[in-house]
Design a protein around this motif. Structure first.
Motif, short mmCIF file in Angstrom:
data_model
loop_
_atom_site.label_atom_id
_atom_site.label_comp_id
_atom_site.label_asym_id
_atom_site.label_seq_id
_atom_site.Cartn_x
_atom_site.Cartn_y
_atom_site.Cartn_z
N PHE A 16 0.83 -1.20 0.00
CA PHE A 16 0.00 0.00 0.00
C PHE A 16 0.87 1.26 0.00
CE2 PHE A 16 -2.08 3.39 2.45
CZ PHE A 16 -3.21 3.60 1.68
N ILE A 17 1.91 1.27 0.83
CA ILE A 17 2.81 2.42 0.91
C ILE A 17 3.47 2.68 -0.45
CG2 ILE A 17 4.97 3.29 1.93
CD1 ILE A 17 4.18 1.81 4.50
N LEU A 18 3.95 1.62 -1.08
CA LEU A 18 4.62 1.77 -2.37
C LEU A 18 3.66 2.24 -3.45
CD1 LEU A 18 6.90 -1.41 -2.32
CD2 LEU A 18 7.63 0.98 -2.10
N GLN A 19 2.41 1.80 -3.39
CA GLN A 19 1.41 2.26 -4.35
C GLN A 19 1.19 3.77 -4.21
OE1 GLN A 19 -1.98 -0.22 -3.50
NE2 GLN A 19 -1.40 -1.77 -5.01
N GLN A 20 1.19 4.26 -2.97
CA GLN A 20 1.00 5.70 -2.75
C GLN A 20 2.18 6.51 -3.27
OE1 GLN A 20 -2.13 6.26 -1.72
NE2 GLN A 20 -2.10 4.00 -1.74
N LEU A 21 3.32 5.83 -3.39
CA LEU A 21 4.52 6.50 -3.89
C LEU A 21 4.66 6.39 -5.41
CD1 LEU A 21 7.10 5.43 -1.15
CD2 LEU A 21 5.98 7.66 -1.40
N GLY A 22 3.65 5.76 -6.04
CA GLY A 22 3.64 5.69 -7.49
C GLY A 22 4.22 4.43 -8.09
N PHE A 23 4.53 3.43 -7.25
CA PHE A 23 5.05 2.18 -7.77
C PHE A 23 3.91 1.31 -8.29
CE2 PHE A 23 8.53 3.55 -5.12
CZ PHE A 23 9.67 2.99 -5.69
N ILE B 55 10.85 -0.21 1.89
CA ILE B 55 12.06 0.33 1.26
C ILE B 55 12.79 -0.76 0.49
CG2 ILE B 55 14.35 1.29 1.74
CD1 ILE B 55 13.05 2.74 4.14
N LEU B 56 12.92 -1.94 1.11
CA LEU B 56 13.62 -3.05 0.45
C LEU B 56 12.90 -3.48 -0.83
CD1 LEU B 56 14.57 -5.21 3.56
CD2 LEU B 56 16.16 -4.02 2.04
N ALA B 57 11.56 -3.58 -0.74
CA ALA B 57 10.79 -3.98 -1.92
C ALA B 57 10.90 -2.94 -3.03
CB ALA B 57 9.33 -4.20 -1.53
N GLY B 58 10.88 -1.65 -2.65
CA GLY B 58 11.02 -0.60 -3.64
C GLY B 58 12.38 -0.62 -4.32
N LEU B 59 13.43 -0.81 -3.54
CA LEU B 59 14.78 -0.88 -4.11
C LEU B 59 14.95 -2.10 -5.01
CD1 LEU B 59 16.89 0.11 -0.96
CD2 LEU B 59 16.46 1.51 -2.99
N HIS B 60 14.31 -3.20 -4.62
CA HIS B 60 14.36 -4.40 -5.46
C HIS B 60 13.60 -4.16 -6.77
CE1 HIS B 60 14.84 -8.69 -6.29
NE2 HIS B 60 13.55 -8.74 -6.61
N GLY B 61 12.49 -3.41 -6.66
CA GLY B 61 11.68 -3.15 -7.84
C GLY B 61 12.39 -2.28 -8.86
N ILE B 62 13.19 -1.34 -8.41
CA ILE B 62 13.92 -0.49 -9.35
C ILE B 62 15.32 -1.04 -9.63
CG2 ILE B 62 12.64 1.58 -8.67
CD1 ILE B 62 15.00 2.40 -6.94
N GLU B 63 15.55 -2.26 -9.14
CA GLU B 63 16.79 -3.00 -9.42
C GLU B 63 18.05 -2.26 -8.94
OE1 GLU B 63 16.93 -5.23 -13.18
OE2 GLU B 63 15.02 -4.26 -13.69
N ARG B 64 17.95 -1.71 -7.73
CA ARG B 64 19.12 -1.10 -7.11
C ARG B 64 19.68 -2.09 -6.08
NH1 ARG B 64 20.45 4.19 -7.52
NH2 ARG B 64 22.35 3.36 -6.54
N LYS B 65 20.33 -3.12 -6.57
CA LYS B 65 20.85 -4.18 -5.71
C LYS B 65 21.86 -3.65 -4.70
CE LYS B 65 22.70 -8.90 -5.79
NZ LYS B 65 23.60 -8.66 -4.66
N ASP B 66 22.65 -2.64 -5.10
CA ASP B 66 23.65 -2.10 -4.19
C ASP B 66 23.00 -1.48 -2.95
OD1 ASP B 66 22.48 -0.22 -5.86
OD2 ASP B 66 24.21 1.13 -5.78
N LEU B 67 21.95 -0.68 -3.18
CA LEU B 67 21.24 -0.08 -2.06
C LEU B 67 20.42 -1.11 -1.29
CD1 LEU B 67 20.01 3.27 -3.66
CD2 LEU B 67 21.98 2.89 -2.15
N PHE B 68 19.88 -2.10 -2.01
CA PHE B 68 19.12 -3.17 -1.36
C PHE B 68 20.02 -3.89 -0.36
CE2 PHE B 68 17.78 -7.55 -0.94
CZ PHE B 68 16.40 -7.46 -0.76
#
Length: 301
Positions: A162-169, A241-254
């Motif tokens: 739900f949080i990620l949807q509100q952020l536009g994901f 945060i982890l799911a969002g970083l995984h979604g945008i494929e930022r493995k380093d930040l994940f």
């Protein structure tokens, strides 16, 4: 039933106590060093990392025991029959060589020593340090309760989605799985936040003891419930945060947030939130204390 110990002089008794402490140090010193090394370097099993709050809890337990040494000495020298039984049981568990039983034998031995040397009054005096040791002793409880964390995993997955949807994901949630921007991620049992939940409760108990608040049941209940809510809320945001970083494929930040210093920062901020809430509660209590009690407090200063 408790019986007075009269068969030894005070000097002999002190020697006996030092011998007991020395034997415990020899038996359990290497074990405690192993715990601390595993917690600090994360070289211990995942389940046992759940008890890393022992890094602060065990030294604090030792500090409390040292502070209470004069009270301990003033207690009558009585022996409770259960004390010897627990010492024998602790010895049996220790010499099984099985890691879980050896761990458990430590706190059993300590309880046995208290009962054997000072009886029930000794156990009553040392109950909180013993509780801290027990709650910091690595065991299989996290492994045993993992199968029952499914409702919590689903809750975290849905709120994080739900949080990620509100952020536009672009997010789809099914059970404990999230599809974020087409990338699938799972809220696994070890991502349910049990480790930090245990740590939050443990730190709350330390705060309550440090401020002599354990006798205030309302305060204890409020802080423990608040610690649980803060822990779960913080873990929801961390998983989002982890799911969002995984979604945008930022493995380093994940990896940084998941296993790097980002995860440690998250833990520190969560514990600071609990400490901050506790300070606010204390300030509220001081501000709203009846005037008569304030006058009495000033008379004692």
């Amino acid at each position: 039933m408790q019986t007075p110990i009269t068969s030894a002089t005070e000097r002999d008794r002190n020697l006996f106590i030092f011998l007991v402490l020395g034997l415990l140090a020899i038996l359990y010193g290497p074990l405690i060093v192993y715990w601390f090394d595993g917690w600090l370097n994360k070289s211990i099993s995942i389940e046992h990392e759940y008890f890393s709050h022992g890094l602060i809890g065990l030294p604090y337990a030792a500090y409390i025991t040292w502070q209470q040494r004069k009270q301990w000495q003033r207690l009558p020298n009585v022996s409770h029959p259960l004390g010897l039984s627990l010492l024998v049981l602790g010895g049996i568990l220790y010499f099984t060589g099985l890691f879980q039983w050896v761990n458990l034998s430590f706190v059993i031995m300590l309880i046995g020593v208290c009962l054997w040397l000072k009886g029930k009054p000794g156990l009553k005096l040392q109950w909180f340090p013993l509780l801290l040791v027990f709650l910091a002793t690595p065991n299989e409880i996290p492994y045993l309760i993992t199968p029952y964390t499914l409702p919590l995993q689903k809750f975290i997955a849905n709120v994080a989605g739900f949080i990620l949807q509100q952020l536009g994901f672009e997010v789809a949630v099914q059970g404990i799985h999230l599809a974020v921007q087409g990338q699938f991620v799972e809220v696994a049992p070890y991502c349910a936040g049990l480790k930090m939940l245990f740590t939050s409760i443990y730190v709350t108990l330390l705060l309550l003891h440090w401020t002599n608040s354990l006798k205030n049941r309302k305060k204890v209940f409020f802080m423990l419930i608040s610690a649980v809510i803060i822990s779960i809320t913080a873990n929801v945001f961390r998983n989002a945060i982890l799911a969002g970083l995984h979604g945008i494929e930022r493995k380093d930040l994940f990896d940084l947030v998941h296993e790097g210093w980002g995860g440690d920062l998250y833990s520190v901020l969560m514990l600071l939130t609990i400490v901050g809430l506790f300070r606010l509660l204390q300030k509220y209590e001081t501000t709203n204390k009846p005037e008569q009690m304030k006058v009495e407090d000033k008379q004692y200063e």
